[in-house]
Design a protein around this motif. Structure first.
Motif, mmCIF file in Angstrom:
data_model
loop_
_atom_site.group_PDB
_atom_site.id
_atom_site.type_symbol
_atom_site.label_atom_id
_atom_site.label_comp_id
_atom_site.label_asym_id
_atom_site.label_seq_id
_atom_site.Cartn_x
_atom_site.Cartn_y
_atom_site.Cartn_z
ATOM 1 N N PHE A 54 -25.527 46.494 13.598
ATOM 2 C CA PHE A 54 -25.686 46.239 15.017
ATOM 3 C C PHE A 54 -24.351 46.206 15.725
ATOM 4 O O PHE A 54 -23.350 45.824 15.142
ATOM 5 C CB PHE A 54 -26.370 44.886 15.214
ATOM 6 C CG PHE A 54 -27.806 44.940 14.864
ATOM 7 C CD1 PHE A 54 -28.732 45.401 15.782
ATOM 8 C CD2 PHE A 54 -28.242 44.558 13.607
ATOM 9 C CE1 PHE A 54 -30.063 45.471 15.452
ATOM 10 C CE2 PHE A 54 -29.564 44.630 13.274
ATOM 11 C CZ PHE A 54 -30.489 45.087 14.184
ATOM 12 N N VAL A 55 -24.357 46.628 16.963
ATOM 13 C CA VAL A 55 -23.187 46.432 17.803
ATOM 14 C C VAL A 55 -23.294 45.011 18.315
ATOM 15 O O VAL A 55 -24.205 44.675 19.067
ATOM 16 C CB VAL A 55 -23.183 47.399 18.993
ATOM 17 C CG1 VAL A 55 -21.890 47.242 19.772
ATOM 18 C CG2 VAL A 55 -23.340 48.818 18.520
ATOM 19 N N LEU A 56 -22.384 44.166 17.868
ATOM 20 C CA LEU A 56 -22.467 42.765 18.257
ATOM 21 C C LEU A 56 -21.711 42.545 19.543
ATOM 22 O O LEU A 56 -20.545 42.154 19.537
ATOM 23 C CB LEU A 56 -21.899 41.891 17.146
ATOM 24 C CG LEU A 56 -22.910 41.463 16.102
ATOM 25 C CD1 LEU A 56 -22.243 40.622 15.046
ATOM 26 C CD2 LEU A 56 -24.040 40.688 16.752
ATOM 27 N N LYS A 57 -22.343 42.836 20.649
ATOM 28 C CA LYS A 57 -21.698 42.603 21.938
ATOM 29 C C LYS A 57 -22.747 42.385 23.009
ATOM 30 O O LYS A 57 -23.924 42.710 22.817
ATOM 31 C CB LYS A 57 -20.772 43.771 22.294
ATOM 32 C CG LYS A 57 -21.499 45.093 22.547
ATOM 33 C CD LYS A 57 -20.534 46.232 22.772
ATOM 34 C CE LYS A 57 -19.905 46.236 24.152
ATOM 35 N NZ LYS A 57 -20.838 46.577 25.256
ATOM 36 N N THR A 58 -22.308 41.825 24.122
ATOM 37 C CA THR A 58 -23.184 41.745 25.282
ATOM 38 C C THR A 58 -22.984 43.034 26.077
ATOM 39 O O THR A 58 -21.963 43.701 25.935
ATOM 40 C CB THR A 58 -22.826 40.529 26.159
ATOM 41 O OG1 THR A 58 -21.481 40.666 26.595
ATOM 42 C CG2 THR A 58 -22.974 39.230 25.386
ATOM 43 N N PRO A 59 -23.957 43.397 26.904
ATOM 44 C CA PRO A 59 -23.796 44.631 27.687
ATOM 45 C C PRO A 59 -22.524 44.602 28.549
ATOM 46 O O PRO A 59 -22.039 43.534 28.914
ATOM 47 C CB PRO A 59 -25.049 44.631 28.564
ATOM 48 C CG PRO A 59 -26.065 43.887 27.778
ATOM 49 C CD PRO A 59 -25.289 42.795 27.093
ATOM 50 N N LYS A 60 -22.028 45.780 28.830
ATOM 51 C CA LYS A 60 -20.817 45.928 29.652
ATOM 52 C C LYS A 60 -20.911 45.107 30.944
ATOM 53 O O LYS A 60 -21.934 45.175 31.650
ATOM 54 C CB LYS A 60 -20.646 47.407 30.006
ATOM 55 C CG LYS A 60 -19.354 47.705 30.749
ATOM 56 C CD LYS A 60 -19.208 49.193 31.025
ATOM 57 C CE LYS A 60 -17.972 49.445 31.896
ATOM 58 N NZ LYS A 60 -17.839 50.850 32.282
ATOM 59 N N THR A 62 -21.083 41.937 31.250
ATOM 60 C CA THR A 62 -21.780 40.648 31.143
ATOM 61 C C THR A 62 -21.097 39.800 30.075
ATOM 62 O O THR A 62 -20.279 40.285 29.318
ATOM 63 C CB THR A 62 -23.256 40.821 30.739
ATOM 64 O OG1 THR A 62 -23.327 41.285 29.380
ATOM 65 C CG2 THR A 62 -23.959 41.821 31.636
ATOM 66 N N ARG A 63 -21.470 38.539 30.036
ATOM 67 C CA ARG A 63 -20.877 37.640 29.052
ATOM 68 C C ARG A 63 -21.845 36.517 28.731
ATOM 69 O O ARG A 63 -22.736 36.206 29.507
ATOM 70 C CB ARG A 63 -19.606 37.023 29.626
ATOM 71 C CG ARG A 63 -19.902 36.225 30.896
ATOM 72 C CD ARG A 63 -18.770 35.301 31.267
ATOM 73 N NE ARG A 63 -18.944 34.849 32.666
ATOM 74 C CZ ARG A 63 -18.113 34.015 33.257
ATOM 75 N NH1 ARG A 63 -17.072 33.554 32.615
ATOM 76 N NH2 ARG A 63 -18.321 33.643 34.516
ATOM 77 N N ASP A 64 -21.619 35.905 27.577
ATOM 78 C CA ASP A 64 -22.287 34.654 27.271
ATOM 79 C C ASP A 64 -21.453 33.519 27.856
ATOM 80 O O ASP A 64 -20.258 33.679 28.090
ATOM 81 C CB ASP A 64 -22.353 34.447 25.746
ATOM 82 C CG ASP A 64 -23.159 35.527 25.043
ATOM 83 O OD1 ASP A 64 -24.235 35.878 25.560
ATOM 84 O OD2 ASP A 64 -22.724 36.009 23.982
ATOM 85 N N TYR A 65 -22.095 32.389 28.076
ATOM 86 C CA TYR A 65 -21.368 31.166 28.398
ATOM 87 C C TYR A 65 -21.454 30.254 27.178
ATOM 88 O O TYR A 65 -22.568 29.941 26.745
ATOM 89 C CB TYR A 65 -22.032 30.433 29.561
ATOM 90 C CG TYR A 65 -21.842 31.046 30.909
ATOM 91 C CD1 TYR A 65 -20.869 30.539 31.775
ATOM 92 C CD2 TYR A 65 -22.634 32.085 31.346
ATOM 93 C CE1 TYR A 65 -20.703 31.078 33.038
ATOM 94 C CE2 TYR A 65 -22.465 32.631 32.609
ATOM 95 C CZ TYR A 65 -21.497 32.130 33.443
ATOM 96 O OH TYR A 65 -21.343 32.658 34.694
ATOM 97 N N GLU A 170 -23.311 41.084 35.955
ATOM 98 C CA GLU A 170 -24.299 40.018 36.116
ATOM 99 C C GLU A 170 -23.521 38.796 36.562
ATOM 100 O O GLU A 170 -22.629 38.343 35.839
ATOM 101 C CB GLU A 170 -24.995 39.716 34.785
ATOM 102 C CG GLU A 170 -25.898 38.487 34.861
ATOM 103 C CD GLU A 170 -26.483 38.070 33.522
ATOM 104 O OE1 GLU A 170 -25.724 37.739 32.603
ATOM 105 O OE2 GLU A 170 -27.726 38.087 33.402
#
Lengths: 515, 515
Positions: A54-60, A62-65, A170
């Motif tokens: 898997f590509v372990l990333k959030t979509p371009k 965007t980010r997690d908090y 986002e």
């Protein structure tokens, strides 16, 4: 599927791009983007075992908090919501997507940035681009003619992200709007008072709220000889004045938009003007400006606005600035934008040490904006009935970025939980007793934790308290159980005292309410 | 574009469908859906003036929340978040969309319900389907091996909405999860304690928490002679037992899934069993069940779980129920689901008076669910490293529906603002004085409103207070200004008293803190 050799070739050349950028000390964002592409290619190739990776990333964009960021976010939201509530606002919520046609024709040139959903059968949908258009749709749909509401929610724009400067695809908007047929400039002044209160309370350093009016802009364009059909496009060029020097803006007007040099120069004179009520008065006497009824109406309202702002004691931060344009199509009257003073936004350079251009360091400053949009609701009403609206949107992501930097810089630890007491033991085989006790504490409303191990070491229990800032430990042992007490330990001082089981809850409450 | 005559034809036949359904007193939802289609057709035709008309609706399966609904929602969220915080949880947030491949292969048969975004160049994206898979992605991406976190956010499913029963395409999930390698059943028991606390505090009436274990189900399938490759599909058929009678479930197993009649009957015997720790003990002695190591491990854990639940004093609401299956693929151990007792969910029939089937009135009961998923994080980790997880999701939309009904039924008015005082005047030309006063109040942290009119009538100011539950009015008049006082009026009692300007703020604070 792609051919394996082809992907390997692509990985090789992508790797070179990354190496080159790194050796050139290119902009961090640019490197990150190319590294992401590289990782994606590698993932497509899969691991050695042939298993899909898997590509372990959030979509371009965007980010997690993480919990620490959430703790800061919660604090900022609380400040903002308290202010909105202090001003008597209700709140509403709308779906994250709207019918595509609801958003069509509302954002001018920015419409291309709208995210569409895939047609999976059924309605054509788009993610909301702001909270204002859904608000107008809500008012028209429910035939609401007056409301004061706030709405805090995420919006979506397929923009070029610049995440180190708080620009995402986002992102949250915090909107406060007043809808209704009211006397001029009273709700408008309250919106500015709200911006003033929020930016002051958040302690973001010095700021300035620029004010202008669409009618003044349009009137100015008219008297400067801009053809009617070019108002909007010239307006969006003027809007770039906070990001580029006048000479460039003028060049765009003349070369790209086909405006005459003379008209551009006249606009140039006006848009350099800044002031307060005095400037509005001066322009009301300006023979050229006076030719436009629209401009006069706008200028009179600016005068009235400033008189209310004086009563609210906020004029020290408000500037009437004829260069303020704001891109969105739907504004019809007063517009405003709050910017942080450069001195206090200096950390921006800190974030993107390479290639920080003038544009970047300037644009980080805008943290709130809004204006009057009297025609938007009417666009949704089947009979075109208008509901005048004025509102403000707080640019919360940039505020987060600044608050995060401040938290990083300060020594103070950000707590991510509110746990008051840890239920612990030094001896083995006391899990059942600990669970019995913690259940009592939870039932009494006390925030408590226990390790999820049968026999954890006391040291690791105490360490957990240190790390997460838990102030108290309730320690159980054979002796304490026999005596009907609990040893209450204060983590900070290591002081320990035996408390009878009957008094434990009130003792914990007493000690933690003091903190 | 469609031909005008063609649309008119379509409107005519659609109108007939609606009339027919109404005359047959069909299900309200069905009528609403057909009416929506009719409106859409009419909108496509446009108004008489040929102007394009908007379809004023939210997308299918979604809704706006009005201020009253938001006030209820805020109350419910506060209860839930307080409970999560009491148990020491941090919070995180993730983007509303994920890379499409992040969601692929996680939801079994339900994957078809995922919303995809349109390919507008760039990454392929999908809206999140739950909060669990993004959580697992977050853990793997950040190499987090233990965390206790809650996440409250909207998720998206292209399901058949049944909005009157709290089933939407966009809906909130409130998730609490514990990740980490811990001793058996301690975090699992805490999750159940949390469900117990939340459902009790929300006062939703009597409820029951069903518990089972994936290993018991799989072991049971094995000893009953279900082929390995049919475990998952038979499991999702068992999952329907709360919605259809055993006879229908059996028919699906035998006729659609190709299971032998004998195997189905054996399953039928087991899935009718309900009990507590005693049932787990009994099944551990069951000669057939004992053949499965998996089932034994699951049964021992159920025993251990019940021993912890006894310490938490929640066993009065927990039932070990072998018919509980839960559809999602990722569960590996304990699973649970909370249902409200029928008696208290009776209003469901009230909502959809026509055509309410047994299925509908039963399924409204489920308000929380979750379980253990030890393999999910490993699916994201490049080296397959596992992070054991257990969690619970509160089905907040159904809870909202019930709370809304309760609010409707009760005489108590739901306040949608928190305004403490209205700044008013009986005389004209006092706008400036009112703005000056309200600014003072705002600066002192008092929640205050003023009418946005220069000279509103006193009656309309007082009426606004009555309607929105504002307890106090600060009345200014020429005499009061001269005397340096404000007339403070208590809306409920109509009592009025003069307060000096210097004491006003403390007086308002005193009076509203009592309330």
């Amino acid at each position: 599927m792609d051919d394996k050799a082809q992907i390997q070739e692509a990985i090789k050349s992508q790797g070179e791009i990354v190496r080159k950028l790194k050796s050139e000390k290119a902009n961090k964002e640019q490197i990150d983007e190319e590294v992401a592409k590289l990782l994606e290619l590698k993932a497509r190739l899969g691991g050695d075992d042939g298993k899909h990776q898997f590509v372990l990333k959030t979509p371009k964009g965007t980010r997690d908090y993480n919990p620490k960021q959430m703790a800061i976010r919660e604090k900022v939201f609380n400040t903002i919501v308290s202010c909105f509530k202090r001003h008597g606002a209700e709140t509403i919520d709308t779906p994250v997507f709207e019918l595509k046609e609801t958003l069509t024709g509302k954002y001018g040139e920015d419409s291309k940035l709208i995210y569409d959903l895939k047609d999976q059968g059924g309605e054509l949908l788009s993610l909301r681009y702001d909270l204002t258009v859904p608000f107008a749709r809500y008012l028209a749909m429910n035939k609401i003619t007056n409301i004061k509401r706030y709405h805090i929610a995420k919006v979506y724009r397929r923009d070029n992200p610049a995440m180190t400067r708080g620009r995402y695809r986002e992102f949250y908007q915090c909107d406060f709007d007043i809808a209704g047929q009211y006397d001029a400039m009273i709700p408008d002044a309250e919106c500015l008072k709200i911006v003033y209160e929020i930016l002051s309370e958040l302690e973001l350093g010095d700021f300035c709220i620029k004010v202008n009016d669409r009618r003044i802009l349009d009137g100015m364009f008219a008297v400067c000889g801009v053809p009617d059909d070019k108002f909007r496009t010239i307006c969006s060029t003027v809007d770039k004045l906070d990001k580029m020097p006048w000479e460039e803006v003028k060049r765009e007007m003349v070369n790209e938009k086909g405006l005459s040099e003379e008209a551009a120069d006249q606009i140039g004179e006006y848009v350099s003007m800044k002031g307060g009520m005095d400037l509005a008065e001066k322009l009301l006497q300006d023979p050229k400006m006076c030719q436009s009824k629209q401009a006069c109406a706008g200028l009179s309202d600016i005068k009235l606005l400033f008189s209310y702002l004086q009563l609210f004691q906020v004029t020290d931060k408000v500037v009437f600035d004829l260069s303020l344009a704001r891109g969105l199509d739907y504004y019809t009257g007063v517009i405003y934008e709050a910017v942080l003073s450069q001195a206090d936004v200096a950390p921006a350079a800190n974030e993107a040490p390479n290639g920080t251009s003038v544009e970047e360091s300037v644009s980080v400053g805008s943290v709130a904006g809004g204006g009057r949009y009297d025609g938007l609701v009417g666009m949704f009403d089947p009979k075109g009935r208008k509901v005048p609206c004025v509102g403000v949107s707080i640019g919360i992501e940039r505020i987060f970025s600044i608050m995060e930097q401040k938290a990083e810089a300060s020594a103070e630890r950000v707590r991510t939980t509110e746990v008051q007491v840890m239920v612990a033991s030094a001896q083995k085989n006391l899990l059942e007793e600990k669970l019995r006790l913690i259940s009592e504490l939870w039932n009494a409303g006390i925030k408590a934790e226990v390790m999820y191990k049968k026999n954890p070491k006391l040291l690791s229990q105490l360490q957990h308290c240190e790390e997460s800032g838990i102030p108290l430990v309730a320690i159980l042992g054979e002796q304490e159980l026999k005596d009907g007490v609990v040893k209450l330990r204060v983590v900070a001082t290591r002081e320990e005292v035996d408390i009878s089981r009957a008094d434990l809850i009130s003792e914990i409450k007493k000690r933690t309410s003091e903190a």
